[in-house]
Design an enzyme around this catalytic site. Structure first.
Site, short mmCIF file in Angstrom:
data_model
loop_
_atom_site.label_atom_id
_atom_site.label_comp_id
_atom_site.label_asym_id
_atom_site.label_seq_id
_atom_site.Cartn_x
_atom_site.Cartn_y
_atom_site.Cartn_z
N SER A 138 0.71 -1.24 -0.03
CA SER A 138 0.24 0.16 0.29
C SER A 138 0.81 1.12 -0.09
O SER A 138 2.15 1.28 0.36
CB SER A 138 -1.01 0.09 1.35
OG SER A 138 -1.60 1.45 1.42
N TYR A 151 -2.39 -0.44 10.16
CA TYR A 151 -2.19 -0.69 8.75
C TYR A 151 -0.76 -0.06 8.09
O TYR A 151 -0.28 -1.00 7.44
CB TYR A 151 -3.25 0.05 8.06
CG TYR A 151 -3.37 -0.44 6.87
CD1 TYR A 151 -4.17 -1.68 6.30
CD2 TYR A 151 -3.11 0.37 5.70
CE1 TYR A 151 -4.31 -2.10 4.97
CE2 TYR A 151 -3.41 0.21 4.20
CZ TYR A 151 -3.75 -1.30 3.99
OH TYR A 151 -3.97 -1.82 2.84
N LYS A 155 2.11 -2.55 6.54
CA LYS A 155 2.40 -2.41 5.03
C LYS A 155 4.05 -1.97 5.22
O LYS A 155 4.64 -2.41 4.18
CB LYS A 155 1.51 -1.72 4.35
CG LYS A 155 0.20 -2.03 4.21
CD LYS A 155 -0.01 -3.24 3.63
CE LYS A 155 -1.34 -3.77 3.32
NZ LYS A 155 -1.32 -5.10 2.70
#
Length: 246
Positions: A138, A151, A155
Protein backbone atom coordinates in the site's frame (compact mmCIF):
# COMPACT_ATOMS: atom_id res chain seq x y z
CA UNK A 1 -6.97 -6.84 -21.43
CA UNK A 2 -5.30 -3.44 -21.28
CA UNK A 3 -2.81 -4.29 -24.03
CA UNK A 4 -1.42 -7.51 -22.57
CA UNK A 5 -1.00 -10.46 -24.90
CA UNK A 6 -3.45 -13.31 -24.43
CA UNK A 7 -0.49 -15.69 -24.11
CA UNK A 8 1.55 -13.56 -21.69
CA UNK A 9 1.17 -16.08 -18.84
CA UNK A 10 0.56 -19.27 -20.83
CA UNK A 11 2.09 -22.28 -19.11
CA UNK A 12 2.16 -20.59 -15.72
CA UNK A 13 0.22 -21.63 -12.64
CA UNK A 14 -0.72 -18.58 -10.57
CA UNK A 15 -2.15 -18.51 -7.03
CA UNK A 16 -4.24 -15.47 -6.08
CA UNK A 17 -5.40 -15.01 -2.49
CA UNK A 18 -8.29 -12.75 -1.54
CA UNK A 19 -9.68 -13.40 -5.01
CA UNK A 20 -13.37 -13.16 -4.17
CA UNK A 21 -13.73 -9.40 -4.43
CA UNK A 22 -12.00 -6.19 -5.41
CA UNK A 23 -8.33 -6.22 -6.33
CA UNK A 24 -7.86 -9.96 -5.95
CA UNK A 25 -10.81 -10.71 -8.21
CA UNK A 26 -9.49 -8.35 -10.89
CA UNK A 27 -6.05 -9.98 -10.65
CA UNK A 28 -7.48 -13.49 -11.01
CA UNK A 29 -9.55 -12.53 -14.04
CA UNK A 30 -6.70 -10.73 -15.81
CA UNK A 31 -4.21 -13.52 -15.15
CA UNK A 32 -6.68 -16.04 -16.58
CA UNK A 33 -7.29 -13.84 -19.62
CA UNK A 34 -3.51 -13.81 -20.15
CA UNK A 35 -3.44 -17.59 -20.31
CA UNK A 36 -2.45 -18.57 -16.77
CA UNK A 37 -3.93 -21.47 -14.87
CA UNK A 38 -5.29 -19.55 -11.90
CA UNK A 39 -6.00 -20.84 -8.41
CA UNK A 40 -8.37 -18.32 -6.85
CA UNK A 41 -8.61 -18.39 -3.05
CA UNK A 42 -11.36 -16.82 -0.97
CA UNK A 43 -13.48 -17.60 2.07
CA UNK A 44 -16.88 -16.94 0.49
CA UNK A 45 -18.27 -19.66 -1.76
CA UNK A 46 -20.69 -17.36 -3.61
CA UNK A 47 -17.84 -15.05 -4.66
CA UNK A 48 -15.86 -18.00 -5.99
CA UNK A 49 -18.83 -19.43 -7.88
CA UNK A 50 -19.49 -16.12 -9.62
CA UNK A 51 -15.78 -15.71 -10.39
CA UNK A 52 -15.60 -19.13 -11.98
CA UNK A 53 -18.70 -18.42 -14.08
CA UNK A 54 -17.25 -15.11 -15.23
CA UNK A 55 -13.67 -16.17 -15.93
CA UNK A 56 -14.13 -19.64 -17.35
CA UNK A 57 -12.17 -22.85 -17.18
CA UNK A 58 -8.75 -21.28 -16.58
CA UNK A 59 -9.71 -20.73 -12.94
CA UNK A 60 -9.69 -23.31 -10.16
CA UNK A 61 -11.34 -22.10 -6.95
CA UNK A 62 -10.36 -22.86 -3.37
CA UNK A 63 -12.72 -21.99 -0.52
CA UNK A 64 -10.05 -21.46 2.14
CA UNK A 65 -9.01 -19.22 5.02
CA UNK A 66 -5.37 -18.28 4.44
CA UNK A 67 -4.73 -18.10 8.19
CA UNK A 68 -5.40 -21.83 8.55
CA UNK A 69 -2.65 -24.43 8.43
CA UNK A 70 -4.79 -26.51 6.08
CA UNK A 71 -4.42 -23.82 3.41
CA UNK A 72 -0.63 -23.74 3.76
CA UNK A 73 -0.46 -27.51 3.43
CA UNK A 74 -2.65 -27.38 0.34
CA UNK A 75 -0.22 -24.93 -1.27
CA UNK A 76 2.71 -27.16 -0.36
CA UNK A 77 0.93 -30.12 -1.99
CA UNK A 78 0.71 -28.44 -5.41
CA UNK A 79 2.62 -30.14 -8.19
CA UNK A 80 3.89 -26.81 -9.52
CA UNK A 81 3.52 -23.09 -8.99
CA UNK A 82 5.00 -20.23 -10.98
CA UNK A 83 3.41 -17.16 -9.44
CA UNK A 84 1.67 -15.79 -6.34
CA UNK A 85 -0.36 -12.65 -5.80
CA UNK A 86 -0.40 -12.45 -2.00
CA UNK A 87 -3.41 -10.19 -1.73
CA UNK A 88 -5.26 -10.92 1.53
CA UNK A 89 -5.36 -8.04 4.00
CA UNK A 90 -7.42 -6.22 6.57
CA UNK A 91 -7.57 -2.85 8.33
CA UNK A 92 -8.71 -1.45 11.65
CA UNK A 93 -9.18 2.32 11.45
CA UNK A 94 -9.07 4.16 14.79
CA UNK A 95 -6.84 6.53 16.75
CA UNK A 96 -3.83 4.72 18.19
CA UNK A 97 -4.87 5.38 21.78
CA UNK A 98 -8.21 3.70 21.13
CA UNK A 99 -6.97 0.59 19.32
CA UNK A 100 -7.85 -2.66 21.07
CA UNK A 101 -5.32 -5.44 21.50
CA UNK A 102 -7.57 -7.65 19.37
CA UNK A 103 -7.27 -5.17 16.51
CA UNK A 104 -3.49 -5.40 16.76
CA UNK A 105 -3.63 -9.19 16.72
CA UNK A 106 -6.02 -9.27 13.76
CA UNK A 107 -3.91 -6.97 11.58
CA UNK A 108 -0.65 -8.72 12.41
CA UNK A 109 -2.15 -12.18 11.89
CA UNK A 110 -3.66 -11.39 8.49
CA UNK A 111 -1.44 -8.71 6.99
CA UNK A 112 1.93 -10.04 8.16
CA UNK A 113 1.82 -13.60 9.47
CA UNK A 114 -0.47 -15.05 6.81
CA UNK A 115 1.42 -13.23 4.06
CA UNK A 116 4.72 -14.64 5.33
CA UNK A 117 3.38 -18.18 5.59
CA UNK A 118 1.73 -18.08 2.19
CA UNK A 119 4.87 -16.68 0.55
CA UNK A 120 7.03 -19.29 2.28
CA UNK A 121 4.82 -22.15 1.08
CA UNK A 122 4.67 -20.73 -2.45
CA UNK A 123 8.41 -20.16 -2.63
CA UNK A 124 9.02 -23.78 -1.62
CA UNK A 125 7.13 -24.87 -4.75
CA UNK A 126 9.11 -22.46 -6.97
CA UNK A 127 12.61 -23.56 -6.02
CA UNK A 128 12.95 -25.90 -9.01
CA UNK A 129 11.18 -23.93 -11.75
CA UNK A 130 11.64 -20.37 -10.50
CA UNK A 131 8.77 -17.94 -10.25
CA UNK A 132 7.48 -14.56 -9.17
CA UNK A 133 5.77 -13.39 -5.99
CA UNK A 134 3.79 -10.17 -5.70
CA UNK A 135 3.02 -9.14 -2.13
CA UNK A 136 0.20 -6.62 -1.91
CA UNK A 137 1.44 -3.52 -0.16
CA UNK A 138 0.00 0.00 0.00
CA UNK A 139 1.06 3.60 -0.25
CA UNK A 140 0.78 3.37 3.54
CA UNK A 141 3.89 1.19 3.43
CA UNK A 142 5.86 4.37 2.64
CA UNK A 143 4.11 7.11 4.60
CA UNK A 144 2.15 7.64 7.78
CA UNK A 145 -1.51 8.57 8.09
CA UNK A 146 -3.85 9.46 10.95
CA UNK A 147 -5.90 6.63 12.48
CA UNK A 148 -3.96 4.02 10.53
CA UNK A 149 -1.06 3.06 12.79
CA UNK A 150 -1.83 -0.65 12.54
CA UNK A 151 -2.25 -0.65 8.77
CA UNK A 152 0.84 1.49 8.17
CA UNK A 153 2.86 -0.75 10.48
CA UNK A 154 1.77 -3.88 8.66
CA UNK A 155 2.43 -2.49 5.19
CA UNK A 156 5.87 -1.19 6.14
CA UNK A 157 6.50 -4.77 7.29
CA UNK A 158 5.36 -6.06 3.89
CA UNK A 159 7.92 -3.84 2.18
CA UNK A 160 10.73 -5.05 4.44
CA UNK A 161 9.71 -8.68 4.10
CA UNK A 162 9.59 -8.44 0.32
CA UNK A 163 13.03 -6.87 -0.01
CA UNK A 164 14.56 -9.54 2.23
CA UNK A 165 12.80 -12.31 0.31
CA UNK A 166 13.99 -10.87 -2.99
CA UNK A 167 17.63 -10.93 -1.88
CA UNK A 168 17.44 -14.38 -0.31
CA UNK A 169 15.49 -16.08 -3.09
CA UNK A 170 17.21 -14.48 -6.10
CA UNK A 171 19.69 -17.33 -6.49
CA UNK A 172 16.72 -19.69 -6.77
CA UNK A 173 15.35 -17.57 -9.65
CA UNK A 174 12.37 -16.41 -7.59
CA UNK A 175 11.56 -12.72 -7.97
CA UNK A 176 9.70 -10.87 -5.21
CA UNK A 177 8.11 -7.45 -5.60
CA UNK A 178 5.25 -5.42 -4.18
CA UNK A 179 2.41 -3.38 -5.61
CA UNK A 180 1.34 -0.40 -3.51
CA UNK A 181 -2.05 1.08 -4.41
CA UNK A 182 -3.59 4.27 -3.19
CA UNK A 183 -7.25 4.14 -2.20
CA UNK A 184 -9.10 1.95 -4.68
CA UNK A 185 -12.78 2.43 -5.41
CA UNK A 186 -14.58 -0.81 -4.54
CA UNK A 187 -17.86 -1.82 -2.94
CA UNK A 188 -16.11 -1.78 0.42
CA UNK A 189 -14.50 1.66 0.08
CA UNK A 190 -17.30 3.46 -1.74
CA UNK A 191 -19.24 4.30 1.47
CA UNK A 192 -16.10 5.96 2.90
CA UNK A 193 -16.15 8.52 0.12
CA UNK A 194 -19.64 9.67 1.01
CA UNK A 195 -17.93 11.51 3.86
CA UNK A 196 -16.96 14.85 2.25
CA UNK A 197 -14.10 15.51 4.68
CA UNK A 198 -12.52 12.14 4.02
CA UNK A 199 -13.01 12.49 0.27
CA UNK A 200 -11.34 15.89 0.29
CA UNK A 201 -8.41 14.58 2.35
CA UNK A 202 -7.77 11.74 -0.10
CA UNK A 203 -8.14 13.73 -3.30
CA UNK A 204 -5.97 16.55 -1.92
CA UNK A 205 -3.18 14.01 -1.35
CA UNK A 206 -3.30 12.54 -4.88
CA UNK A 207 -1.77 14.81 -7.53
CA UNK A 208 -3.69 13.00 -10.29
CA UNK A 209 -6.96 13.78 -8.45
CA UNK A 210 -8.45 10.35 -9.02
CA UNK A 211 -8.71 7.00 -7.28
CA UNK A 212 -7.14 3.81 -8.56
CA UNK A 213 -9.31 1.11 -10.09
CA UNK A 214 -8.96 -2.59 -9.43
CA UNK A 215 -7.80 -2.99 -13.04
CA UNK A 216 -5.00 -0.45 -12.47
CA UNK A 217 -3.67 -2.63 -9.67
CA UNK A 218 -4.18 -5.89 -11.55
CA UNK A 219 -2.20 -4.55 -14.51
CA UNK A 220 0.81 -3.92 -12.27
CA UNK A 221 0.55 -7.34 -10.63
CA UNK A 222 0.34 -9.24 -13.92
CA UNK A 223 3.30 -7.30 -15.31
CA UNK A 224 5.40 -8.35 -12.30
CA UNK A 225 4.34 -11.98 -12.71
CA UNK A 226 5.30 -12.02 -16.38
CA UNK A 227 8.63 -12.36 -18.17
CA UNK A 228 8.32 -8.69 -19.11
CA UNK A 229 9.72 -7.98 -15.65
CA UNK A 230 12.42 -10.66 -15.75
CA UNK A 231 15.11 -8.41 -14.23
CA UNK A 232 12.88 -6.71 -11.65
CA UNK A 233 13.01 -7.87 -8.04
CA UNK A 234 13.07 -6.31 -4.58
CA UNK A 235 11.15 -3.23 -5.60
CA UNK A 236 7.65 -1.77 -5.68
CA UNK A 237 5.23 -0.44 -8.26
CA UNK A 238 3.27 2.35 -6.60
CA UNK A 239 -0.18 2.68 -8.12
CA UNK A 240 -0.84 5.80 -6.10
CA UNK A 241 -1.40 8.68 -8.51
CA UNK A 242 1.62 10.45 -7.02
CA UNK A 243 0.61 10.37 -3.33
CA UNK A 244 4.06 9.26 -2.14
CA UNK A 245 5.90 11.59 -4.54
CA UNK A 246 4.97 14.65 -2.47
Amino acid sequence: MSGFSADLLVGKSILVTGAGKGIGRACAILAAQCGARVIAVARTRADLVSLRQLAGQNIEVWEEDVTNESFVQRVRALKELHGLINNVGTNRVAPMLEQADQDLDDVVDINIKSMYRTAKAAAAKMTESGGAIVNMSSQMGFVGSPNRTLYCMSKHAVEGLSKAMAVELAEKHIRVNTVAPTFVLTELTEPMFKNPDFKKFVYDMIPMKSLATTDDVANACVFLLSDLSAMITGTCIKVDGGWTAR
